[in-house]
Design a protein around this motif. Structure first.
Motif, PDB file in Angstrom:
ATOM      1  N   PHE A 205       0.792  -1.231   0.000  1.00  0.00           N
ATOM      2  CA  PHE A 205       0.000   0.000   0.000  1.00  0.00           C
ATOM      3  C   PHE A 205       0.827   1.285   0.000  1.00  0.00           C
ATOM      4  CE2 PHE A 205      -2.760  -3.275   1.809  1.00  0.00           C
ATOM      5  CZ  PHE A 205      -3.790  -3.216   0.910  1.00  0.00           C
ATOM      6  N   GLY A 206       2.142   1.142  -0.007  1.00  0.00           N
ATOM      7  CA  GLY A 206       2.972   2.337  -0.064  1.00  0.00           C
ATOM      8  C   GLY A 206       3.226   2.918   1.310  1.00  0.00           C
ATOM      9  N   GLN A 207       4.301   3.696   1.405  1.00  0.00           N
ATOM     10  CA  GLN A 207       4.660   4.275   2.707  1.00  0.00           C
ATOM     11  C   GLN A 207       5.314   5.622   2.460  1.00  0.00           C
ATOM     12  OE1 GLN A 207       7.706   1.830   4.464  1.00  0.00           O
ATOM     13  NE2 GLN A 207       8.955   1.947   2.713  1.00  0.00           N
ATOM     14  N   VAL A 208       4.631   6.442   1.681  1.00  0.00           N
ATOM     15  CA  VAL A 208       5.279   7.664   1.220  1.00  0.00           C
ATOM     16  C   VAL A 208       5.645   8.594   2.371  1.00  0.00           C
ATOM     17  CG1 VAL A 208       3.134   8.920   0.792  1.00  0.00           C
ATOM     18  CG2 VAL A 208       5.178   9.471  -0.535  1.00  0.00           C
TER      19      VAL A 208
ATOM     20  N   VAL B 281       2.380  13.994 -17.407  1.00  0.00           N
ATOM     21  CA  VAL B 281       3.238  14.317 -16.265  1.00  0.00           C
ATOM     22  C   VAL B 281       2.536  15.340 -15.370  1.00  0.00           C
ATOM     23  CG1 VAL B 281       5.389  15.451 -15.575  1.00  0.00           C
ATOM     24  CG2 VAL B 281       5.408  13.766 -17.411  1.00  0.00           C
ATOM     25  N   GLY B 282       1.940  16.358 -15.997  1.00  0.00           N
ATOM     26  CA  GLY B 282       1.241  17.395 -15.236  1.00  0.00           C
ATOM     27  C   GLY B 282       0.114  16.820 -14.391  1.00  0.00           C
ATOM     28  N   LEU B 283      -0.659  15.931 -14.986  1.00  0.00           N
ATOM     29  CA  LEU B 283      -1.780  15.344 -14.251  1.00  0.00           C
ATOM     30  C   LEU B 283      -1.286  14.430 -13.127  1.00  0.00           C
ATOM     31  CD1 LEU B 283      -4.243  14.550 -17.195  1.00  0.00           C
ATOM     32  CD2 LEU B 283      -4.490  16.315 -15.438  1.00  0.00           C
ATOM     33  N   ALA B 284      -0.200  13.697 -13.379  1.00  0.00           N
ATOM     34  CA  ALA B 284       0.366  12.839 -12.340  1.00  0.00           C
ATOM     35  C   ALA B 284       0.879  13.687 -11.178  1.00  0.00           C
ATOM     36  CB  ALA B 284       1.482  11.969 -12.917  1.00  0.00           C
ATOM     37  N   LEU B 285       1.542  14.815 -11.511  1.00  0.00           N
ATOM     38  CA  LEU B 285       2.017  15.715 -10.464  1.00  0.00           C
ATOM     39  C   LEU B 285       0.841  16.316  -9.692  1.00  0.00           C
ATOM     40  CD1 LEU B 285       4.925  17.633 -12.275  1.00  0.00           C
ATOM     41  CD2 LEU B 285       5.136  16.121 -10.305  1.00  0.00           C
ATOM     42  N   PHE B 286      -0.191  16.696 -10.431  1.00  0.00           N
ATOM     43  CA  PHE B 286      -1.390  17.262  -9.800  1.00  0.00           C
ATOM     44  C   PHE B 286      -1.987  16.273  -8.801  1.00  0.00           C
ATOM     45  CE2 PHE B 286      -6.059  16.937 -10.126  1.00  0.00           C
ATOM     46  CZ  PHE B 286      -6.446  18.122  -9.509  1.00  0.00           C
ATOM     47  N   ALA B 287      -2.174  15.016  -9.246  1.00  0.00           N
ATOM     48  CA  ALA B 287      -2.758  14.000  -8.364  1.00  0.00           C
ATOM     49  C   ALA B 287      -1.852  13.749  -7.161  1.00  0.00           C
ATOM     50  CB  ALA B 287      -2.998  12.703  -9.142  1.00  0.00           C
ATOM     51  N   GLY B 288      -0.541  13.696  -7.417  1.00  0.00           N
ATOM     52  CA  GLY B 288       0.414  13.411  -6.347  1.00  0.00           C
ATOM     53  C   GLY B 288       0.469  14.517  -5.312  1.00  0.00           C
ATOM     54  N   TRP B 289       0.652  15.748  -5.799  1.00  0.00           N
ATOM     55  CA  TRP B 289       0.793  16.881  -4.869  1.00  0.00           C
ATOM     56  C   TRP B 289      -0.505  17.148  -4.118  1.00  0.00           C
ATOM     57  CZ3 TRP B 289       3.676  20.556  -8.807  1.00  0.00           C
ATOM     58  CH2 TRP B 289       5.014  20.135  -8.911  1.00  0.00           C
ATOM     59  N   LEU B 290      -1.608  17.215  -4.846  1.00  0.00           N
ATOM     60  CA  LEU B 290      -2.881  17.511  -4.180  1.00  0.00           C
ATOM     61  C   LEU B 290      -3.264  16.363  -3.233  1.00  0.00           C
ATOM     62  CD1 LEU B 290      -5.136  19.608  -3.993  1.00  0.00           C
ATOM     63  CD2 LEU B 290      -6.349  18.395  -5.803  1.00  0.00           C
ATOM     64  N   GLY B 291      -2.954  15.124  -3.659  1.00  0.00           N
ATOM     65  CA  GLY B 291      -3.249  13.972  -2.801  1.00  0.00           C
ATOM     66  C   GLY B 291      -2.500  14.050  -1.487  1.00  0.00           C
ATOM     67  N   LEU B 292      -1.227  14.438  -1.571  1.00  0.00           N
ATOM     68  CA  LEU B 292      -0.419  14.584  -0.360  1.00  0.00           C
ATOM     69  C   LEU B 292      -1.006  15.680   0.527  1.00  0.00           C
ATOM     70  CD1 LEU B 292       2.198  13.927   1.234  1.00  0.00           C
ATOM     71  CD2 LEU B 292       3.342  15.698  -0.120  1.00  0.00           C
ATOM     72  N   PHE B 293      -1.353  16.804  -0.106  1.00  0.00           N
ATOM     73  CA  PHE B 293      -1.898  17.933   0.647  1.00  0.00           C
ATOM     74  C   PHE B 293      -3.194  17.539   1.368  1.00  0.00           C
ATOM     75  CE2 PHE B 293      -4.882  21.539   0.744  1.00  0.00           C
ATOM     76  CZ  PHE B 293      -4.187  22.377   1.608  1.00  0.00           C
ATOM     77  N   LEU B 294      -4.090  16.858   0.627  1.00  0.00           N
ATOM     78  CA  LEU B 294      -5.374  16.485   1.216  1.00  0.00           C
ATOM     79  C   LEU B 294      -5.192  15.488   2.357  1.00  0.00           C
ATOM     80  CD1 LEU B 294      -7.605  16.207  -1.995  1.00  0.00           C
ATOM     81  CD2 LEU B 294      -7.679  17.978  -0.215  1.00  0.00           C
ATOM     82  N   ALA B 295      -4.222  14.573   2.182  1.00  0.00           N
ATOM     83  CA  ALA B 295      -3.987  13.587   3.233  1.00  0.00           C
ATOM     84  C   ALA B 295      -3.505  14.261   4.506  1.00  0.00           C
ATOM     85  CB  ALA B 295      -2.969  12.551   2.756  1.00  0.00           C
ATOM     86  N   VAL B 296      -2.629  15.265   4.326  1.00  0.00           N
ATOM     87  CA  VAL B 296      -2.119  15.973   5.490  1.00  0.00           C
ATOM     88  C   VAL B 296      -3.227  16.821   6.119  1.00  0.00           C
ATOM     89  CG1 VAL B 296      -0.506  17.767   6.245  1.00  0.00           C
ATOM     90  CG2 VAL B 296       0.245  16.000   4.648  1.00  0.00           C
ATOM     91  N   TRP B 297      -4.018  17.428   5.268  1.00  0.00           N
ATOM     92  CA  TRP B 297      -5.058  18.360   5.731  1.00  0.00           C
ATOM     93  C   TRP B 297      -6.239  17.609   6.352  1.00  0.00           C
ATOM     94  CZ3 TRP B 297      -8.995  21.309   2.265  1.00  0.00           C
ATOM     95  CH2 TRP B 297      -9.651  22.284   3.024  1.00  0.00           C
TER      96      TRP B 297
ATOM     97  N   GLY C 108      -6.413  10.429   6.314  1.00  0.00           N
ATOM     98  CA  GLY C 108      -6.596   9.342   5.341  1.00  0.00           C
ATOM     99  C   GLY C 108      -5.280   9.023   4.670  1.00  0.00           C
ATOM    100  N   PRO C 109      -5.177   7.836   4.114  1.00  0.00           N
ATOM    101  CA  PRO C 109      -3.921   7.426   3.480  1.00  0.00           C
ATOM    102  C   PRO C 109      -3.597   8.280   2.253  1.00  0.00           C
ATOM    103  CG  PRO C 109      -5.449   5.569   3.681  1.00  0.00           C
ATOM    104  CD  PRO C 109      -6.213   6.797   4.016  1.00  0.00           C
ATOM    105  N   VAL C 110      -2.310   8.632   2.098  1.00  0.00           N
ATOM    106  CA  VAL C 110      -1.885   9.419   0.937  1.00  0.00           C
ATOM    107  C   VAL C 110      -2.216   8.678  -0.354  1.00  0.00           C
ATOM    108  CG1 VAL C 110       0.058  10.552  -0.182  1.00  0.00           C
ATOM    109  CG2 VAL C 110      -0.005  10.364   2.301  1.00  0.00           C
ATOM    110  N   SER C 111      -1.965   7.340  -0.335  1.00  0.00           N
ATOM    111  CA  SER C 111      -2.161   6.595  -1.587  1.00  0.00           C
ATOM    112  C   SER C 111      -3.638   6.580  -1.986  1.00  0.00           C
ATOM    113  CB  SER C 111      -1.602   5.187  -1.484  1.00  0.00           C
ATOM    114  OG  SER C 111      -1.971   4.584  -0.283  1.00  0.00           O
ATOM    115  N   PHE C 112      -4.525   6.625  -0.987  1.00  0.00           N
ATOM    116  CA  PHE C 112      -5.950   6.731  -1.342  1.00  0.00           C
ATOM    117  C   PHE C 112      -6.212   8.017  -2.106  1.00  0.00           C
ATOM    118  CE2 PHE C 112      -9.771   9.154  -0.191  1.00  0.00           C
ATOM    119  CZ  PHE C 112     -10.688   8.452  -0.963  1.00  0.00           C
ATOM    120  N   TRP C 113      -5.740   9.134  -1.564  1.00  0.00           N
ATOM    121  CA  TRP C 113      -6.013  10.433  -2.205  1.00  0.00           C
ATOM    122  C   TRP C 113      -5.397  10.503  -3.597  1.00  0.00           C
ATOM    123  CZ3 TRP C 113      -9.806  13.282  -0.688  1.00  0.00           C
ATOM    124  CH2 TRP C 113     -10.175  13.320   0.666  1.00  0.00           C
TER     125      TRP C 113
END
Lengths: 276, 283
Positions: A122-125, A224-240, A243-248
């Motif tokens: 499940f990842g451990q970012v 690449v842009g969309l992958a970065l968007f999903a990655g960065w926003l996912g990290l932000f939402l998980a922190v905010w 929930g798991p980062v990989s879910f977001w």
């Protein structure tokens, strides 16, 4: 802790760099995964890597080594045996089930706490170290640089293997090179989103990009842009929100695909009407 | 010098002999039609010329050299692929791959834009060149494929079933286009077809493959009762219609009772072979 303090804490910053590196490689390689219709292979290589990781843990090695060996070997095997479109899915399927069986065996033999296995799945970012980031960035840079070098022949071979062959391109070589790069990307992406979800970063943003633009280079950048968007926003939402980062990340990646497909089918409808 | 010269050439695939003892040559600015039943090895001939398949016997020379892959003197349009119908690539990008798709690295190719434009213009594809290929009609896609295979100015163009799956109007347009390429670029063009009729006005030479034999010559030399009956091993009749067309009778048998040498009927549309072969007669 305030949101700002969380976002600037070292584990989130590490995650940010790891996600960035993974999104770059996954976005670029993903374009070709979609173009070559090898989503199944991308999916399978992650699961084959699971067997490798479980095996490495069993003998007390770093799971990364097991991942690397199994993924790259599987990538080369699929690349060699499945260069022709006809039997590729069968080759991938057989390799996949064989490896999953091995993974289950290794897991059952391993008597310790299966935490490492869980994180591979499940990842451990949020747990990546500076040296992990170094590895991930290095591999990601290698993958992107390789794609830049082979971009045109790989595109030619992916779009029209028959014409490419008669012009002197070896489809076999392209297939093996590409599967190796795909395997390396998988190994890197496993750190961030885990094996079960590797697929989403590799396929969803690229598929969305392919639906939105026909031009290859534009599609790669968009992917690449969309992958970065999903990655960065996912990290932000998980922190905010928690929930798991990989879910977001996977939720956002899938969402980009759904939105892109919807807008593409609207466009197609309009085109059809315009032509009538 | 002939553009293409075959001497006693033969191809074996697996343990099956496809055809043997093919001897003919092709001159610049001529159109050669390759005909024959399904699975007789028409596409195999094009693949051998492109260097994709090795010969098992004899010799095949392209511009005096043994055939090899990546020969920039040879353009090859393979039979319509599924990929065409699903490709999101634009025609222009696909034609661009014909120009520099074999090149590694990132460097720009000098004169590519002009060459691509010219190739698209030549085949009358400029109007739809910037649309994704999956949105194009069969005839439009065939034009893009022609531009893709001619953008690097080959001297020999190999076309595998360029008329298949096109309606009669679109067939006539592609035939005109083939003639245009022959006249304006002085290309030698080899066309694999099921039906000589739409091509006959522009054909200089016919290569007929059946039962592992290869016969070549002008239309009159090959498309006559004696040669075709010999080739097929049963009587073939050629009837002349009141309008002066010739209709070939007896080919249906080849389809209905395939020879036991294991002709491969899969993958090709057998129905097309039923179409009688019309041949323009002389008034």
């Amino acid at each position: 802790m305030s949101l700002w303090q969380l976002l600037t804490s070292s584990f989130v910053i590490h995650a940010f760099f790891a996600i960035t590196a993974v999104a770059l490689a996954a976005g670029v390689v993903g374009y070709f995964v979609v173009l070559r219709r090898q989503a199944f292979a991308a999916h399978a290589i992650g699961h084959i890597g699971f067997a490798g990781a479980a095996g490495a843990i069993l003998i007390g090695w770093s799971p990364l080594i097991g991942l690397l060996v199994f993924c790259v070997t599987a990538g080369i095997l699929v690349g060699v045996a499945g260069a022709s479109l006809d039997d590729r899915d069968t080759v991938v399927g057989v390799t996949l089930t064989g490896a999953l069986g091995l993974g289950v065996l290794f897991l059952s033999l391993y008597s310790g706490y299966a935490n490492a296995t869980y994180s591979i799945l499940f990842g451990q970012v949020l747990g990546v170290s500076v040296s992990d980031i170094r590895t991930v960035s290095l591999v990601s840079a290698l993958v992107v640089a390789s794609i830049v070098v082979i971009f045109r022949p790989l595109l030619f071979s992916s779009v029209d293997s028959q014409s490419a062959a008669s012009r002197g391109i070896s489809n076999q070589l392209m297939s093996v090179l590409f599967m190796t790069l795909l395997a390396l990307t998988t190994v890197v992406a496993v750190q961030v989103v885990g094996i079960l979800l590797v697929f989403s970063l590799l396929v969803a943003p690229a598929a969305a990009a392919e639906a939105l633009t026909s031009h290859p280079i534009r599609a790669v950048f968009l992917s690449v842009g969309l992958a970065l968007f999903a990655g960065w926003l996912g990290l932000f939402l998980a922190v905010w929100l928690g929930g798991p980062v990989s879910f977001w990340i996977t939720a956002l990646a899938s969402l980009t695909y759904v939105v892109a497909r919807a807008s593409d089918s609207l466009k197609t409808q309009r085109l059809r009407k315009a032509r009538v | 010098m002939s553009i293409l010269k075959l001497e006693h050439a033969g191809v074996i695939r697996g343990d099956r002999s496809i055809w043997t003892d093919a001897s003919f040559s092709i001159e610049p600015g001529t159109v050669t039609a390759v005909l024959g039943p399904n699975g007789s090895g028409k596409s195999t001939l094009l693949q051998a010329i492109s260097g994709l398949l090795p010969l098992s016997s004899g010799e095949l020379l392209v511009f005096g050299e043994k055939s090899h892959r990546g020969n920039t003197a040879v353009g090859h349009v393979a039979q319509t692929r599924v990929a065409d119908a699903t490709s999101t690539l634009t025609g222009r990008d696909y034609v661009g791959l014909g120009m520099d798709g074999v090149k590694f690295g990132w460097g720009r190719t000098k004169g590519k834009k002009e060459a691509v434009n010219q190739a698209l213009k030549q085949v009358g594809a400029l109007a739809f060149a910037d649309r994704p290929m999956h949105s194009l009609s069969g005839g439009q896609r065939q034009r893009i494929a022609l531009a893709h295979a001619t953008v690097f100015k080959p001297k020999l163009l190999l076309l595998d079933e360029p008329l298949a799956a096109l309606d009669i109007a679109a067939q006539a347009e592609i035939v005109d286009l083939i003639n245009l390429l022959r006249v304006e670029q002085d290309m030698a063009i080899v066309v694999v077809a099921h039906d000589l009729n739409p091509l006959s006005p522009i054909v200089d030479q016919v290569v007929w493959i059946a039962r592992r034999q290869v016969k070549s010559g002008t239309i009159d030399e090959v498309v006559n009762e004696k040669v075709l009956s010999d080739l097929y091993g049963h009587p073939i009749e050629i009837l002349v219609t009141p309008s002066g067309r010739r209709v070939i009778v007896g080919l249906e048998e080849e389809f209905a009772h395939p020879h036991p040498h294991g002709h491969d009927h899969s993958g090709e549309d057998g129905h097309q072979h039923f179409a009688e072969l019309y041949e323009e007669g002389r008034q």
